[in-house]
Scaffold this motif. Structure first.
Motif, PDB file in Angstrom:
ATOM      1  N   ASP A 251      -4.188   6.242  26.472  1.00 51.57           N
ATOM      2  CA  ASP A 251      -3.808   5.033  25.748  1.00 51.57           C
ATOM      3  C   ASP A 251      -2.845   5.311  24.603  1.00 51.57           C
ATOM      4  O   ASP A 251      -2.483   4.407  23.844  1.00 51.57           O
ATOM      5  CB  ASP A 251      -5.048   4.303  25.220  1.00 51.57           C
ATOM      6  CG  ASP A 251      -5.852   5.124  24.212  1.00 51.57           C
ATOM      7  OD1 ASP A 251      -5.440   6.259  23.886  1.00 51.57           O
ATOM      8  OD2 ASP A 251      -6.901   4.635  23.751  1.00 51.57           O
ATOM      9  N   GLY A 252      -2.425   6.572  24.441  1.00 54.03           N
ATOM     10  CA  GLY A 252      -1.465   6.926  23.395  1.00 54.03           C
ATOM     11  C   GLY A 252      -2.091   7.421  22.110  1.00 54.03           C
ATOM     12  O   GLY A 252      -1.404   7.993  21.262  1.00 54.03           O
ATOM     13  N   THR A 253      -3.400   7.203  21.918  1.00 54.72           N
ATOM     14  CA  THR A 253      -4.066   7.718  20.728  1.00 54.72           C
ATOM     15  C   THR A 253      -4.443   9.184  20.943  1.00 54.72           C
ATOM     16  O   THR A 253      -4.279   9.731  22.033  1.00 54.72           O
ATOM     17  CB  THR A 253      -5.331   6.909  20.403  1.00 54.72           C
ATOM     18  OG1 THR A 253      -6.282   7.057  21.479  1.00 54.72           O
ATOM     19  CG2 THR A 253      -5.000   5.436  20.220  1.00 54.72           C
ATOM     20  N   PHE A 254      -4.974   9.806  19.907  1.00 53.32           N
ATOM     21  CA  PHE A 254      -5.296  11.230  19.948  1.00 53.32           C
ATOM     22  C   PHE A 254      -6.781  11.442  19.666  1.00 53.32           C
ATOM     23  O   PHE A 254      -7.456  10.569  19.096  1.00 53.32           O
ATOM     24  CB  PHE A 254      -4.459  11.997  18.919  1.00 53.32           C
ATOM     25  CG  PHE A 254      -2.989  12.013  19.227  1.00 53.32           C
ATOM     26  CD1 PHE A 254      -2.390  13.128  19.773  1.00 53.32           C
ATOM     27  CD2 PHE A 254      -2.210  10.886  18.991  1.00 53.32           C
ATOM     28  CE1 PHE A 254      -1.036  13.143  20.070  1.00 53.32           C
ATOM     29  CE2 PHE A 254      -0.841  10.885  19.280  1.00 53.32           C
ATOM     30  CZ  PHE A 254      -0.264  12.011  19.826  1.00 53.32           C
ATOM     31  N   ALA A 255      -7.298  12.590  20.071  1.00 52.71           N
ATOM     32  CA  ALA A 255      -8.700  12.930  19.837  1.00 52.71           C
ATOM     33  C   ALA A 255      -8.821  14.420  19.578  1.00 52.71           C
ATOM     34  O   ALA A 255      -8.010  15.219  20.060  1.00 52.71           O
ATOM     35  CB  ALA A 255      -9.564  12.530  21.030  1.00 52.71           C
ATOM     36  N   VAL A 256      -9.828  14.793  18.799  1.00 52.54           N
ATOM     37  CA  VAL A 256     -10.092  16.204  18.528  1.00 52.54           C
ATOM     38  C   VAL A 256     -11.594  16.433  18.570  1.00 52.54           C
ATOM     39  O   VAL A 256     -12.374  15.547  18.211  1.00 52.54           O
ATOM     40  CB  VAL A 256      -9.513  16.607  17.147  1.00 52.54           C
ATOM     41  CG1 VAL A 256     -10.204  15.865  16.011  1.00 52.54           C
ATOM     42  CG2 VAL A 256      -9.594  18.122  16.940  1.00 52.54           C
ATOM     43  N   SER A 257     -12.014  17.612  19.032  1.00 51.86           N
ATOM     44  CA  SER A 257     -13.435  17.928  19.147  1.00 51.86           C
ATOM     45  C   SER A 257     -13.764  19.210  18.398  1.00 51.86           C
ATOM     46  O   SER A 257     -12.952  20.144  18.370  1.00 51.86           O
ATOM     47  CB  SER A 257     -13.839  18.081  20.622  1.00 51.86           C
ATOM     48  OG  SER A 257     -13.616  16.900  21.343  1.00 51.86           O
ATOM     49  N   LYS A 258     -14.955  19.247  17.807  1.00 56.36           N
ATOM     50  CA  LYS A 258     -15.479  20.456  17.168  1.00 56.36           C
ATOM     51  C   LYS A 258     -16.978  20.489  17.421  1.00 56.36           C
ATOM     52  O   LYS A 258     -17.637  19.455  17.562  1.00 56.36           O
ATOM     53  CB  LYS A 258     -15.234  20.450  15.653  1.00 56.36           C
ATOM     54  CG  LYS A 258     -13.780  20.518  15.253  1.00 56.36           C
ATOM     55  CD  LYS A 258     -13.136  21.846  15.592  1.00 56.36           C
ATOM     56  CE  LYS A 258     -13.645  22.969  14.730  1.00 56.36           C
ATOM     57  NZ  LYS A 258     -12.920  24.237  14.981  1.00 56.36           N
ATOM     58  N   SER A 259     -17.534  21.692  17.470  1.00 60.93           N
ATOM     59  CA  SER A 259     -18.983  21.811  17.651  1.00 60.93           C
ATOM     60  C   SER A 259     -19.477  23.062  16.933  1.00 60.93           C
ATOM     61  O   SER A 259     -18.716  24.008  16.691  1.00 60.93           O
ATOM     62  CB  SER A 259     -19.346  21.872  19.138  1.00 60.93           C
ATOM     63  OG  SER A 259     -18.832  23.042  19.739  1.00 60.93           O
ATOM     64  N   ALA A 260     -20.755  23.044  16.604  1.00 62.14           N
ATOM     65  CA  ALA A 260     -21.398  24.204  15.981  1.00 62.14           C
ATOM     66  C   ALA A 260     -22.897  24.037  16.117  1.00 62.14           C
ATOM     67  O   ALA A 260     -23.405  22.920  16.280  1.00 62.14           O
ATOM     68  CB  ALA A 260     -21.007  24.314  14.501  1.00 62.14           C
ATOM     69  N   THR A 261     -23.621  25.147  16.074  1.00 70.35           N
ATOM     70  CA  THR A 261     -25.080  25.121  16.097  1.00 70.35           C
ATOM     71  C   THR A 261     -25.590  25.395  14.685  1.00 70.35           C
ATOM     72  O   THR A 261     -25.194  26.381  14.055  1.00 70.35           O
ATOM     73  CB  THR A 261     -25.634  26.173  17.080  1.00 70.35           C
ATOM     74  OG1 THR A 261     -25.146  25.879  18.394  1.00 70.35           O
ATOM     75  CG2 THR A 261     -27.149  26.152  17.090  1.00 70.35           C
ATOM     76  N   VAL A 262     -26.447  24.499  14.175  1.00 69.83           N
ATOM     77  CA  VAL A 262     -26.893  24.572  12.783  1.00 69.83           C
ATOM     78  C   VAL A 262     -28.415  24.604  12.713  1.00 69.83           C
ATOM     79  O   VAL A 262     -29.114  24.169  13.643  1.00 69.83           O
ATOM     80  CB  VAL A 262     -26.360  23.366  11.977  1.00 69.83           C
ATOM     81  CG1 VAL A 262     -24.833  23.382  11.951  1.00 69.83           C
ATOM     82  CG2 VAL A 262     -26.863  22.046  12.558  1.00 69.83           C
ATOM     83  N   ASP A 263     -28.924  25.113  11.593  1.00 71.26           N
ATOM     84  CA  ASP A 263     -30.370  25.204  11.391  1.00 71.26           C
ATOM     85  C   ASP A 263     -30.910  23.909  10.787  1.00 71.26           C
ATOM     86  O   ASP A 263     -31.491  23.890   9.696  1.00 71.26           O
ATOM     87  CB  ASP A 263     -30.704  26.385  10.473  1.00 71.26           C
ATOM     88  CG  ASP A 263     -30.493  27.725  11.154  1.00 71.26           C
ATOM     89  OD1 ASP A 263     -30.542  27.768  12.391  1.00 71.26           O
ATOM     90  OD2 ASP A 263     -30.253  28.713  10.448  1.00 71.26           O
ATOM     91  N   VAL A 264     -30.723  22.821  11.491  1.00 67.46           N
ATOM     92  CA  VAL A 264     -31.243  21.514  11.086  1.00 67.46           C
ATOM     93  C   VAL A 264     -31.862  20.869  12.319  1.00 67.46           C
ATOM     94  O   VAL A 264     -31.261  20.890  13.394  1.00 67.46           O
ATOM     95  CB  VAL A 264     -30.122  20.602  10.539  1.00 67.46           C
ATOM     96  CG1 VAL A 264     -30.704  19.265  10.098  1.00 67.46           C
ATOM     97  CG2 VAL A 264     -29.385  21.270   9.388  1.00 67.46           C
ATOM     98  N   ALA A 265     -33.051  20.308  12.170  1.00 66.87           N
ATOM     99  CA  ALA A 265     -33.702  19.650  13.299  1.00 66.87           C
ATOM    100  C   ALA A 265     -32.895  18.437  13.730  1.00 66.87           C
ATOM    101  O   ALA A 265     -32.387  17.686  12.895  1.00 66.87           O
ATOM    102  CB  ALA A 265     -35.117  19.240  12.922  1.00 66.87           C
TER     103      ALA A 265
END
Length: 231
Positions: free
Chosen positions: A120-134
């Motif tokens: 559709d012409g827009t943009f997207a970005v992804s990030k991930s991480a594993t954290v010590d939070v329930a």
């Protein structure tokens, strides 16, 4: 101005001058750059697709240059993402996932789509991480307006999904972030509780500058979430 933006400006200028469609104008400019007496034309890739040439060849029987040549010879509308994907499914037997992958690769290689750009012409970005939070604790904070303000200081946010949704969608001044939470392990984190894999996909961004900004923002945010749990 990037190399890609400069090339696309040249293509559009030729389109205005000659009345050609995008694919024809682009092809003519590349052939002019290669020259008529330089042997077989070597395709110029405007940007690289996410899937490697070896991977697409192994899965589909053709490498990227072969697919691009085939699509450009097709008499359909190469600027119509859905039409290209349907053509690849109907005429070349690609399943839904690979027809989309080849279509996106075609758009990137030929300059129709920038990295991180959606159909559709827009943009997207992804990030991930594993954290010590329930996961349930973080989910509750994301759903609560007051706690969410603490999670995103200085940001005006609004919940855009139901509490029961698998991914929590949060609206920002720029774009919408879908945040997924997945419990990992059984209490092996530093705090003695289960860890959570946090996956963020920030969509509806207007341009590559916004992609760069939010990529950095989410990297810092995920790091801060992990640090706060160990305090």
């Amino acid at each position: 101005m990037t190399k890609q933006e400069s090339f696309k400006r040249c293509v559009r200028a030729r389109m205005e001058k000659t009345g050609e469609r995008y694919a024809a104008a682009r092809q003519a400019l590349i052939e002019q750059a290669d020259g008529p007496n330089n042997g077989p034309r070597v395709r110029t890739w405007i940007s690289r697709p996410e899937t490697s040439d070896d991977a697409v060849a192994a899965a589909t029987g053709r490498g990227w240059d072969q697919w691009i040549d085939m699509i450009e010879r097709w008499d359909g509308d190469g600027d119509d993402h859905a039409a290209v994907a349907r053509y690849l499914e109907a005429e070349h037997g690609l399943d839904g996932w690979w027809s989309q992958t080849v279509t996106v690769g075609f758009e990137r290689i030929t300059g129709r789509r920038l990295p991180h750009q959606r159909a559709d012409g827009t943009f997207a970005v992804s990030k991930s991480a594993t954290v010590d939070v329930a996961a349930d604790r973080l989910q509750a904070m994301l759903l609560d307006d007051t706690d969410r303000a603490d999670l995103f200081p200085g940001q005006a946010t609004r919940r855009r999904s139901r509490p029961s949704s698998k991914a929590i969608r949060i609206g920002f001044v720029t774009g919408v972030a879908a945040i997924g939470l997945e419990t990992v392990g059984d209490g092996g984190g530093a705090s003695g509780q289960a860890r959570t894999k946090v996956t963020v996909r920030h969509e509806e961004l207007p341009d590559p500058t916004a992609v760069d900004h939010w990529r950095g923002y989410w990297a810092q945010w995920l790091e801060a979430i992990g640090e706060s749990a160990s305090e």
